[in-house]
Design an enzyme around this catalytic site. Structure first.
Site, mmCIF file in Angstrom:
data_model
loop_
_atom_site.group_PDB
_atom_site.id
_atom_site.type_symbol
_atom_site.label_atom_id
_atom_site.label_comp_id
_atom_site.label_asym_id
_atom_site.label_seq_id
_atom_site.Cartn_x
_atom_site.Cartn_y
_atom_site.Cartn_z
ATOM 1 N N ASN A 94 -22.124 -35.180 -33.938
ATOM 2 C CA ASN A 94 -23.578 -35.108 -33.847
ATOM 3 C C ASN A 94 -24.048 -34.368 -32.598
ATOM 4 O O ASN A 94 -23.256 -33.835 -31.816
ATOM 5 C CB ASN A 94 -24.180 -36.516 -33.898
ATOM 6 N N CYS A 110 -26.046 -33.256 -43.675
ATOM 7 C CA CYS A 110 -25.586 -34.135 -42.597
ATOM 8 C C CYS A 110 -26.478 -35.370 -42.636
ATOM 9 O O CYS A 110 -26.617 -35.981 -43.701
ATOM 10 C CB CYS A 110 -25.617 -33.427 -41.248
ATOM 11 N N TRP A 138 -30.998 -30.739 -40.642
ATOM 12 C CA TRP A 138 -31.604 -29.634 -39.887
ATOM 13 C C TRP A 138 -30.771 -29.206 -38.682
ATOM 14 O O TRP A 138 -31.205 -28.370 -37.897
ATOM 15 C CB TRP A 138 -33.015 -29.992 -39.447
ATOM 16 N N ASP A 139 -29.590 -29.744 -38.498
ATOM 17 C CA ASP A 139 -28.720 -29.323 -37.399
ATOM 18 C C ASP A 139 -27.406 -28.764 -37.945
ATOM 19 O O ASP A 139 -27.235 -27.556 -38.079
ATOM 20 C CB ASP A 139 -28.459 -30.490 -36.445
ATOM 21 N N ARG A 184 -34.925 -30.160 -29.740
ATOM 22 C CA ARG A 184 -33.536 -29.928 -29.328
ATOM 23 C C ARG A 184 -33.444 -29.148 -28.019
ATOM 24 O O ARG A 184 -32.488 -29.323 -27.255
ATOM 25 C CB ARG A 184 -32.791 -29.164 -30.425
#
Length: 720
Positions: free
Chosen positions: A398, A462, A466-467, A508
């Protein structure tokens, strides 16, 4: 009122103003159109955290990239009298090459020192503060020869968007003197330690950096002032970058059924459900869904998926691949109780079937480690255990692990010394950075192989989609579609998979706010993954690695509005008030990031996942070290420093010629003792030096500097 004080007042009244806008109140502020539009579209941001004072217990400064505690101004600081540079007594107007439209020096600390760790020394100079950046200026002869590389890599030029933390310390030396130290840690591995002479100057630096770097509202960032200045000066050029990516046109190119070009044989269609962002607020307005799924069923699927991010098509191979496609989404919300959604299961089955009956199971890649997926399930998340679905775990960690690995790589770079053996390879391995890049490339290879070899559909997700999902989806599209390997296509890919599909840039990267626990350089990790593809397939890409380095910088600088927000809906309010980075890259900078070895061939790429085939992205990791000092870079690292980076017309002068720079004063001014304050002061154009050393008196003879050969001869004679 000066710009800095005005910004502080806006920052204090920000939340109240946002509430008034949401209540439909008219504030009647004629100059705040851009701010009103942006504030009304965004949720109230978290106010910038107050920095905490730290005791002077640390024996040595932290290396670049190491997380540092937030710091408050030292107790007992007197509030400085912050004024415009020209209005402050004794402070002349300052300027330096590369100033942008709307940028001027509003504050300056005339005398301070920058502490360098390797070699350990202090560099004298002054700090200039503009609404865009902090710039440390060194006097003539104030920078040692072995530190000249710092000027070459623009180490002293720090846009405020790159500031991660600021910490102050009050030290007492062995002689009993008080030393004020302010440490600024940046989001690009730089760590600047300033030694100041007074508490007032330290307070001024802390307040200035805090006000300009973390105003708490994107509308207060420099990009808005920059755009407004260009508009007033009629310097705005082509702004087509905001409309570079047309979703319907791109999907039509893939063979998807769109209103632009109907394709009845395609099993996928453009849906109208999210035109007003009512189905999923973090998704783009144009989404592609299975033709056989009715709208009401899609609403049920969105309600079952976390944050409404239901499966949406990212890429389709067209008739050539039987419309095999790549889909992205977030995790389910079944929880430990195992609640099911029939519509969600039906949708995945519709994706599996595609254009006809098939016995092959749908490949579903859960990009998380298995343990993390179970932890999320205990918190209300989940994963698919449907019939005809073959689920595999991606093992990509993560955002917190990414942040720690990035900082560990920064520490490894800080410990690297050319004169010592060191432990570079061990430090790189211990960081785990390339282990995580390997996991991303491994998932990419699985998705590419399934689509290209077996002409089957793939779903990836995930936790929130969005990552890690953006990383694998965009890398897979680079491998499968030559269009995204062109210069224009690559920018469209970033706009589509990262900006439109809702990567949380503001959260982020800590844009406009103090970085929170969710701060993580996910986009930097992805850019290095792209670099690995360029390294493995050097002729398959029309763009060079220069654009990757440019993106790694511009996502932080606060000059463009492209990366200010967390999704497409929020970003709409930025388009009329800020510049788009794509306009600049496709304009005058277009040739600077073209790959001269590019071969326009429609080839499919299968990346190697063996770490022996990886290469360190030296241009990024070493760019603020002596290794990163290159005499003539192939492309500018920052548009704001283009004037300073222009190659000289003549070879650089010898050391003894450094002091021969023309005086800033005319002969008439030098002949008479000055009776008025110094006139406007201009810095040297070739580097970061500034001429604020004392001028010799009229008629005084210049001291003769012995030639280097004479000094060497004397040394040899003494040794003999």
């Amino acid at each position: 009122m000066d710009p800095l004080s005005a910004l502080k007042n806006e920052k204090k009244n920000e939340n109240a103003k946002a509430e008034g806008l949401r209540a439909g109140l008219s504030l009647g502020t004629p100059h705040s159109t851009a701010e009103d539009a942006v504030t009304a579209s965004l949720a109230p941001p978290t106010p910038a955290a107050v920095v905490v004072a730290t005791p002077l217990s640390a024996a040595a400064p932290l290396p670049p990239g190491t997380p540092t505690a937030q710091a408050v101004p030292l107790p007992g600081y007197a509030k400085p009298d912050i004024q415009v540079a020209g209005e402050k007594p004794g402070l002349p107007d300052l300027a330096f090459p590369g100033l942008l439209a709307g940028e001027k020096v509003v504050e300056a600390i005339k005398s301070c020192s920058l502490q360098v760790q390797n070699p350990f020394c202090e560099v004298p100079g002054r700090i200039c503060i503009t609404p865009y950046r902090l710039k440390f200026m060194t006097p003539k002869g104030g920078l040692r020869k072995d530190l000249m590389w710092m000027r070459g890599v623009k180490y002293f030029d720090v846009p405020f968007g790159l500031v991660e933390t600021i910490k102050d310390e009050k030290l007492v030396t062995v002689t009993g003197a008080t030393e004020l130290r302010v440490t600024i840690t940046c989001k690009d591995l730089r760590c600047l330690i300033f030694l100041l002479k007074s508490e007032q100057e330290a307070r001024l630096l802390l307040e200035s950096v805090s006000s300009f770097s973390t105003p708490g509202n994107p509308a207060m960032l420099f990009a808005f002032k920059h755009y407004d200045a260009l508009r007033k000066e009629n310097l705005l050029q082509d702004q087509s970058g905001w409309s570079l990516y047309d979703a319907e046109q791109d999907y039509a190119r893939m063979g998807v059924d769109t209103p632009l070009i109907p394709s009845p044989q395609c099993p996928w269609r453009v849906s109208e459900l999210n035109r007003q962002y009512r189905l999923c607020g973090s998704y783009p307005s144009v989404v592609v869904m299975p033709r056989r799924m009715p709208d009401q069923a899609l609403r049920e699927v969105a309600a079952f998926r976390k944050r409404g991010r239901l499966p949406a098509l990212s890429w389709c191979g067209g008739p050539e691949l039987g419309f095999a496609s790549l889909w992205r989404c977030s995790q389910t919300t079944e929880g430990l109780m195992g609640s099911k959604c029939v519509e969600d299961q039906s949708m995945l089955n519709a994706i599996r079937l595609g254009n006809g009956e098939t016995e092959r199971d749908l490949l579903l890649i859960d990009l998380r480690p298995k343990v993390s997926a179970w932890v999320n399930k205990a918190g209300g998340g989940g994963f698919e255990s449907y019939p005809k679905c073959r689920m595999i775990w991606g093992g990509i960690d993560n955002i917190h692990v990414v942040r720690d690995a990035w900082r560990a790589m920064g520490s490894a770079v800080a410990r690297l010394q050319d004169a010592q053996v060191g432990s570079w390879l061990k430090d790189v391995a211990n960081s785990g950075w390339y282990d995580y890049i390997g996991a991303i490339l491994s998932c990419t290879l699985k998705a590419v192989t399934e689509i290209l070899t077996f002409k089957s559909n793939v779903v990836i997700h995930c936790s929130d989609g969005w990552d890690r999902t953006a990383q694998v989806a965009s890398l897979s599209m680079l491998c499968m579609d030559p269009h995204y390997r062109t210069q224009v296509g690559f920018l469209k890919l970033v706009q589509k998979e990262w900006c439109s599909f809702g990567h949380r840039f503001r959260t982020r990267l800590g844009i406009g706010d103090v970085p929170s626990s969710e701060y993580s350089p996910v986009i930097i990790q992805w850019l290095e993954c792209v670099f690995q593809l360029l390294h493995q397939f050097p002729s398959a890409f029309e763009f060079s690695a220069d654009v990757l380095l440019r993106l790694a910088e511009e996502v932080f600088t606060n000059r463009f509005g492209t990366f200010f927000c967390d999704n497409e809906q929020e970003r709409k309010s930025m388009e009329a008030h800020t510049l788009s980075l794509w306009s600049t890259l496709l304009g005058e900078d277009f040739e600077s990031w073209r790959n001269p070895g590019y071969k326009a061939e429609r080839v499919k790429l299968y990346p190697s996942i063996c770490q022996a085939n990886y290469s360190i992205w030296e241009a990024y990791w070493f760019r603020f070290t002596a290794r990163g000092d290159v005499p003539e870079p192939s492309s500018p690292t920052s548009p704001s420093t283009a004037a300073e980076e222009a190659p000289p017309a003549a070879p650089p002068p010898e050391p003894e010629e450094i002091e021969r720079e023309p005086s800033l004063f005319s002969p008439a001014e030098l002949a008479v003792a000055p009776t008025k304050p110094e006139p406007t002061q201009i810095f040297a154009e070739d580097d970061d030096e500034d001429i604020f050393a004392k001028h010799s008196k009229p008629g005084a003879k210049e001291a003769k500097v012995p030639a280097l050969s004479e000094v060497e001869a004397k040394v040899e004679t003494a040794e003999l």
